[in-house]
Enzyme design. Structure first.
Site, PDB file in Angstrom:
ATOM      1  N   ASP A 339       0.851  -1.187   0.000  1.00  0.00           N
ATOM      2  CA  ASP A 339       0.000   0.000   0.000  1.00  0.00           C
ATOM      3  C   ASP A 339       0.883   1.232   0.000  1.00  0.00           C
ATOM      4  O   ASP A 339       2.028   1.166   0.425  1.00  0.00           O
ATOM      5  CB  ASP A 339      -0.776   0.072   1.328  1.00  0.00           C
ATOM      6  CG  ASP A 339      -1.997  -0.795   1.308  1.00  0.00           C
ATOM      7  OD1 ASP A 339      -2.379  -1.233   0.224  1.00  0.00           O
ATOM      8  OD2 ASP A 339      -2.565  -1.014   2.381  1.00  0.00           O
ATOM      9  N   ASP A 652      -5.127  -3.451   4.348  1.00  0.00           N
ATOM     10  CA  ASP A 652      -5.636  -2.943   5.624  1.00  0.00           C
ATOM     11  C   ASP A 652      -7.163  -2.954   5.693  1.00  0.00           C
ATOM     12  O   ASP A 652      -7.750  -2.868   6.741  1.00  0.00           O
ATOM     13  CB  ASP A 652      -5.097  -1.539   5.916  1.00  0.00           C
ATOM     14  CG  ASP A 652      -5.197  -0.631   4.690  1.00  0.00           C
ATOM     15  OD1 ASP A 652      -5.952  -0.980   3.752  1.00  0.00           O
ATOM     16  OD2 ASP A 652      -4.537   0.422   4.671  1.00  0.00           O
ATOM     17  N   ASP A 656      -9.728  -6.752   1.855  1.00  0.00           N
ATOM     18  CA  ASP A 656      -8.399  -7.234   1.484  1.00  0.00           C
ATOM     19  C   ASP A 656      -8.160  -8.668   1.926  1.00  0.00           C
ATOM     20  O   ASP A 656      -7.159  -9.278   1.559  1.00  0.00           O
ATOM     21  CB  ASP A 656      -7.312  -6.332   2.089  1.00  0.00           C
ATOM     22  CG  ASP A 656      -7.252  -4.995   1.386  1.00  0.00           C
ATOM     23  OD1 ASP A 656      -7.679  -4.936   0.223  1.00  0.00           O
ATOM     24  OD2 ASP A 656      -6.804  -4.010   2.001  1.00  0.00           O
TER      25      ASP A 656
HETATM   26  P1  ATP Z   1      -3.704   2.956  -0.097  1.00  0.00           P
HETATM   27  O1  ATP Z   1      -4.472   1.877  -0.788  1.00  0.00           O
HETATM   28  O2  ATP Z   1      -2.309   3.085  -0.529  1.00  0.00           O
HETATM   29  O3  ATP Z   1      -3.875   2.987   1.369  1.00  0.00           O
HETATM   30  P2  ATP Z   1      -5.414   5.197  -0.240  1.00  0.00           P
HETATM   31  O4  ATP Z   1      -5.473   5.297   1.225  1.00  0.00           O
HETATM   32  O5  ATP Z   1      -5.156   6.454  -0.979  1.00  0.00           O
HETATM   33  O6  ATP Z   1      -4.326   4.254  -0.738  1.00  0.00           O
HETATM   34  P3  ATP Z   1      -8.193   4.739  -0.257  1.00  0.00           P
HETATM   35  O7  ATP Z   1      -8.216   4.949   1.203  1.00  0.00           O
HETATM   36  O8  ATP Z   1      -8.941   3.622  -0.853  1.00  0.00           O
HETATM   37  O9  ATP Z   1      -6.726   4.529  -0.769  1.00  0.00           O
HETATM   38  O10 ATP Z   1      -8.642   6.100  -0.913  1.00  0.00           O
HETATM   39  C1  ATP Z   1      -8.965   6.191  -2.268  1.00  0.00           C
HETATM   40  C2  ATP Z   1      -9.426   7.585  -2.599  1.00  0.00           C
HETATM   41  O11 ATP Z   1     -10.616   7.872  -1.878  1.00  0.00           O
HETATM   42  C3  ATP Z   1      -8.441   8.659  -2.218  1.00  0.00           C
HETATM   43  O12 ATP Z   1      -7.554   8.931  -3.249  1.00  0.00           O
HETATM   44  C4  ATP Z   1      -9.334   9.845  -1.922  1.00  0.00           C
HETATM   45  O13 ATP Z   1      -9.584  10.557  -3.089  1.00  0.00           O
HETATM   46  C5  ATP Z   1     -10.615   9.220  -1.446  1.00  0.00           C
HETATM   47  N1  ATP Z   1     -10.701   9.262   0.017  1.00  0.00           N
HETATM   48  C6  ATP Z   1      -9.804   8.814   0.902  1.00  0.00           C
HETATM   49  N2  ATP Z   1     -10.215   9.016   2.157  1.00  0.00           N
HETATM   50  C7  ATP Z   1     -11.427   9.595   2.092  1.00  0.00           C
HETATM   51  C8  ATP Z   1     -12.397  10.050   3.048  1.00  0.00           C
HETATM   52  N3  ATP Z   1     -12.200   9.928   4.344  1.00  0.00           N
HETATM   53  N4  ATP Z   1     -13.525  10.593   2.594  1.00  0.00           N
HETATM   54  C9  ATP Z   1     -13.746  10.707   1.289  1.00  0.00           C
HETATM   55  N5  ATP Z   1     -12.898  10.309   0.343  1.00  0.00           N
HETATM   56  C10 ATP Z   1     -11.731   9.765   0.714  1.00  0.00           C
END
Ligand code: ATP
Length: 921
Positions: A339, A652, A656
């Site tokens: 990730d 996480d 997954d």
């Molecule tokens: P990783 O998989 O590396 O942890 P990540 O944390 O960026 O990556 P996600 O948490 O799935 O992946 O987030 C995907 C997208 O969703 C982000 O790029 C963001 O645009 C949006 N996002 C993340 N957190 C929030 C939130 N709390 N509320 C609304 N949208 C969010």
């Protein structure tokens, strides 16, 4: 003295919890519907009910494990042998054999228990957390602190911490397979049910240790610890740790085959002895000696212990192993899929740039401290002067579940860091969260999840107007739902989708900023609930916020170390491809060859349209996988495995699980991940840090090296001893070493000398070689040759020393003592050769345990040689100093021969490598 709390009305009086309305349960349990329990009351209940923990019931009792030690085939052979020799040769010999068998079993038992304890303790080190409301405040507690009556909040990914009567549930689905065996998640809702509803159908209850796969809920604790449903059937979840691994199984199989072979040879030897007219007693003794000497019976146990020591080492480097075989697999890992957020980066978000009403604003300051300001074209910008900016920030505050907290000048976030950053940005621009929230109270919410990539909240309209929904999420998700956008003055204008996309994709993402888009929608008057359909279209775009999440400082070094070690690192992220690629560049992810190559980026959408062949190709080639979903992760693991990769995959989220389980090493996070992911993982990182995976791989390689070193050291003892007996039988001469003496050698040297190799530090350059092929034989070529010739040397020495002492007129007991000492000293010197596998020089004192072991071995050998009682038991006799001198000289000579062989080989190998290099250039 704690105040005596009012007794909690026990459930058995009156209808069961599932047949009672939630509000009635709250009052029965003495819980305030909003404030929960007060902390004094909770403390008193904790004292009364005890911690919320299930009393551990051991899988196998110590007695059973002790008895198991006597079930090993070799031990059975020995027991029979002891009986036979009691009949033929008197009870003393038999007693010694029995004594050694018992000692051996005890040592095995103690070591195995230690290994088991180490593994179990690590499992317990991962405590699960629970979110509760106490005294009106939302708290994160250790799940063991929960008491009946506590108000608990559940969300997707949580493990249900106690038996709960649900009070509110939103799209809640729970995987109850731990309790009912039903593998499909069960939907839950809070309404009362008939009293006779069976457990599996009680939709308004959530039971301890089941897993929330979707939605969110609030519930009140009905039962904790052993009183929970799972506690009552706790036999099921008794932590019966399996200590067997593929390697120990392979070795156990090898020993069994060897046992059969040796028994066959023994039978032939026995027949030859009898045919030659040897007395029956001697022939039986020889056969026993052969069986005892030639079978490495302690090997599987020793390997298990060495793996357990590896587990402890990895824990010190922040990787907790949940399954023992993982220690082995780590050394063979060829691809790590990781990730981005929180693992490669710090997960410390700071909004750095905002675009609203067509204007771009820079935000100063770092971290969560609301110290900094907004600048537009270099000038300070107040939110009040920019209506679109204000509305965008306001959406960030309202559509938000996080809280900022300050402690001794340090600002932290309770909740999602992404949301924390939005609060900080709003404060920097002068917005007051409390006032904003009070002006637009929240009516309902659709929580964020990675699959939908957005979150939405519904708020009461200002001045009695219609309710308003605020939505935030990934730009690609929000933009298609918008029909208009705010202009700089705060008015609604036609949407220019290309322009907005440009703000994100050309402006924010290429800087490595995480982009969030904000929108709002007006809902019909009177609406109090919000669903996905309500925000599917017709929204007004408010603006974008771009936040930095700097790479962890150690990430680049760890990635480079992996590349050197022949391990490919791939970033798998839900984030935007531009953002992901920028971070990948910063940590040198694409640069395995140091060519400055650009990361090959593939998105989830690209993957979706690929056929299997193209998918497999992309899995192999790309280094960045952006906007991927958990299903893609599973396919990626499978595609890489089909290409014979050994894959470590981090995860996480709730979804997954399948990818983590399918991967050769599933890696979950202790701090940021969900309980569901941890449950499915083989390894958990206590600091969520990518560098800890690299450290674990390094340790895994070290542990495997040490295992090979141990085997390399131990097999020549067996080989040498077996040859001695067979040769003596074939030649028809007296045994130079007696069976009890062989038992002595095997028992003392393995513990005093061999096991010390488990503490050998990692060899330098361990991360400069390619991963180990898991299919490759453990011992081949050079190592096998070494085992054979060292066996021959030990065997030759035993014969020579025995004959030499006899020729000088020594009695047989003394000659045998000298022969035993030759083998023990030979093994002692050879131990130092085994401290490194190749030609690498190791520091004389880099593993002090070796010296401790050698000292203990010599002390025992002195006892064996000089103590009268040992002389009687083991048929030994004192030796003079000169004999010791000669024997030590033999040991030294053996060691010199092995090191010359190693050096020679090393020199030949590097010459061959140079020649290859020259040919290629
Ligand atoms: P990783 O998989 O590396 O942890 P990540 O944390 O960026 O990556 P996600 O948490 O799935 O992946 O987030 C995907 C997208 O969703 C982000 O790029 C963001 O645009 C949006 N996002 C993340 N957190 C929030 C939130 N709390 N509320 C609304 N949208 C969010």
């Amino acid at each position: 003295m704690p105040q005596r709390p009012a007794p909690i009305p026990a459930a058995p009086t009156g209808p069961p919890a599932h047949a009672t309305p939630g509000t009635a349960r709250l009052s029965a349990l003495g819980t305030h519907p909003e404030r929960g329990l007060e902390s004094a009351e909770a403390a008193a209940r904790l004292e009364r009910h005890g911690p919320n923990r299930i009393t551990e019931r051991k899988g196998e009792g110590p007695l059973k494990r002790l008895l198991d030690q006597f079930r090993a085939p070799l031990v059975l052979v020995l027991l029979v042998a002891a009986a036979v020799s009691a009949l033929l040769k008197g009870v003393v010999d038999a007693a010694v054999v029995l004594g050694v068998v018992v000692m051996n079993a005890l040592v095995g038992f103690v070591q195995e228990s230690r290994a088991l304890q180490a593994v179990q303790a690590l499992g317990r080190a991962l405590v699960s957390q629970a979110t509760v409301i106490r005294g009106g405040q939302r708290l994160q507690l250790d799940a063991s602190e929960l008491v009946p009556g506590d108000l608990v909040l559940l969300q997707a990914g949580d493990r249900v911490p106690a038996d709960l009567r649900l009070l509110q549930a939103r799209e809640l689905a729970v995987d109850e397979s731990a309790l009912t065996g039903e593998s499909l998640p069960v939907e839950k809702q809070p309404d009362p049910l008939p009293a006779d509803t069976p457990l599996a159908d009680r939709r308004n209850m959530a039971y301890a240790s089941t897993l929330v796969t979707r939605g969110a809920a609030t519930g009140v604790v009905e039962a904790t610890g052993d009183a929970t449903e799972i506690g009552r059937i706790a036999g099921l979840i008794a932590g019966a740790e399996v200590l067997a691994t593929p390697l120990t199984r392979r070795i156990a199989r090898f020993t069994r085959v060897l046992l059969v072979a040796i028994l066959g040879i023994s039978a032939v030897t026995f027949a030859i002895g009898l045919w030659r007219g040897e007395p029956l007693g001697e022939a039986v003794l020889a056969v026993v000696a052969l069986a005892v000497g030639a079978i490495p019976e302690g090997l599987p146990a020793a390997v298990t212990i060495m793996l357990a020591i590896g587990v402890a080492r990895m824990a010190r480097r922040r990787a907790i192993i949940r399954r023992l075989p993982t220690v082995e697999t780590l050394g063979s890992t060829t691809v790590i899929c990781t990730d981005k957020t929180g693992t490669l980066t710090r997960n410390e978000m700071t909004v750095q740039e905002l675009v609203a009403g067509g204007e771009t604003f820079q935000v100063s300051g770092t971290g969560y401290a609301p110290a900094g300001e907004l600048l537009a074209a270099g000038r300070r910008a107040a939110a009040d002067a920019h209506p679109a900016l204000r509305e965008c920030l306001r959406a960030g505050v309202l559509c938000n579940d996080a809280e900022l907290a300050e402690q001794e000048g340090r600002w932290t976030v309770q909740g999602d860091p992404t949301e924390g950053a939005l609060l900080t940005a709003a404060r920097k621009a002068g917005l007051d969260e409390a006032a904003e929230r009070a002006a637009a109270p929240r009516l309902d919410a659709v929580p964020f999840d990675s699959a939908h990539q957005y979150m939405a909240t519904l708020h009461a309209g200002a001045g009695g107007g219609p309710p308003v929904a605020y939505v935030k999420g990934a730009l690609e998700t929000i933009l298609p739902r918008c029909v208009a956008q705010l202009d700089a003055a705060g008015g609604e204008a036609a949407l220019d989708a290309a322009e907005v996309r440009g703000w994100g994709e050309d402006g924010l993402a290429p800087q490595g900023l995480r982009v969030l888009a904000f929108a709002r929608g007006t809902m019909p008057a009177g609406q109090v609930a919000l669903g996905h359909d309500d925000v599917a279209g017709g929204l007004v775009l408010l603006g974008l916020q771009g936040m930095v999440d700097p790479p962890r400082p150690e990430a680049a070094t760890a990635v480079a170390a992996c590349h050197r070690a022949g391990i490919r690192v791939k970033m798998i992220t839900g984030d935007h491809p531009g953002t992901a690629a920028a971070i990948a560049r910063q940590i040198g992810l694409a640069d395995a060859e140091g060519t400055g190559a650009e990361p090959v980026t593939v998105t989830g959408r690209d993957l979706e349209v690929m056929d299997d062949a193209a998918f497999a190709e992309a899995a192999e080639r790309a280094t960045v996988f952006a906007r991927v979903t958990p299903e893609h992760k599973l396919r990626l693991v499978e595609a890489l495995q089909a290409r014979r990769h050994v894959v470590a995959m981090t995860g996480d989220g709730v979804n997954d699980g399948p990818a983590l389980r399918r991967a050769d090493i599933g890696v979950a996070m202790a701090l940021g991940g969900t309980e569901v992911a941890r449950e499915a993982a083989d390894m958990v990182l206590t600091d969520d840090n990518f560098a800890s995976i690299e450290a674990a791989v390094e340790e895994g390689r070290g542990v495997f090296d040490n295992l090979v070193k141990f085997i390399l050291w131990t097999l020549p003892t067996n080989g040498g001893e077996g040859m001695v007996i067979m040769l003596a039988m074939a030649l028809g001469v007296a045994l130079p070493i007696l069976p009890v003496q062989i038992l002595w050698i095997n028992m003392t040297t393995a513990v005093c000398l061999g096991l010390m190799l488990a503490f050998e530090p990692r060899e330098p350059g361990i991360m400069d070689r390619p991963p180990r092929d898991p299919g490759a034989p453990l011992l081949a070529g050079a190592l096998l040759t070494r085992i054979v010739y060292v066996s021959l040397l030990l065997c030759g020495a035993a014969f020579a020393v025995y004959a030499w002492r006899l020729a000088l007129g020594a009695p047989p007991a003394e000659a045998r003592t000298a022969a035993v000492a030759a083998i023990v000293l030979g093994e002692t010197f050879y131990l130092f050769n085994c401290r490194s596998l190749g030609g690498a020089a190791v520091g004389a004192f880099s593993n002090p345990w070796v010296w401790v072991g050698v000292a203990a071995m010599l002390a025992l050998q002195a006892l064996f040689t000089y103590a009268p009682v040992m002389n009687r038991l083991f048929h030994t006799a004192p030796l003079d100093a000169a004999t010791w001198g000669w024997l030590a000289l033999f040991g030294l000579a053996l060691s010199v021969v092995v090191s010359l062989e190693k050096r020679g080989r090393e020199a030949w190998r590097s010459r061959a490598a140079r020649a290859r290099g020259a040919r290629m250039s």
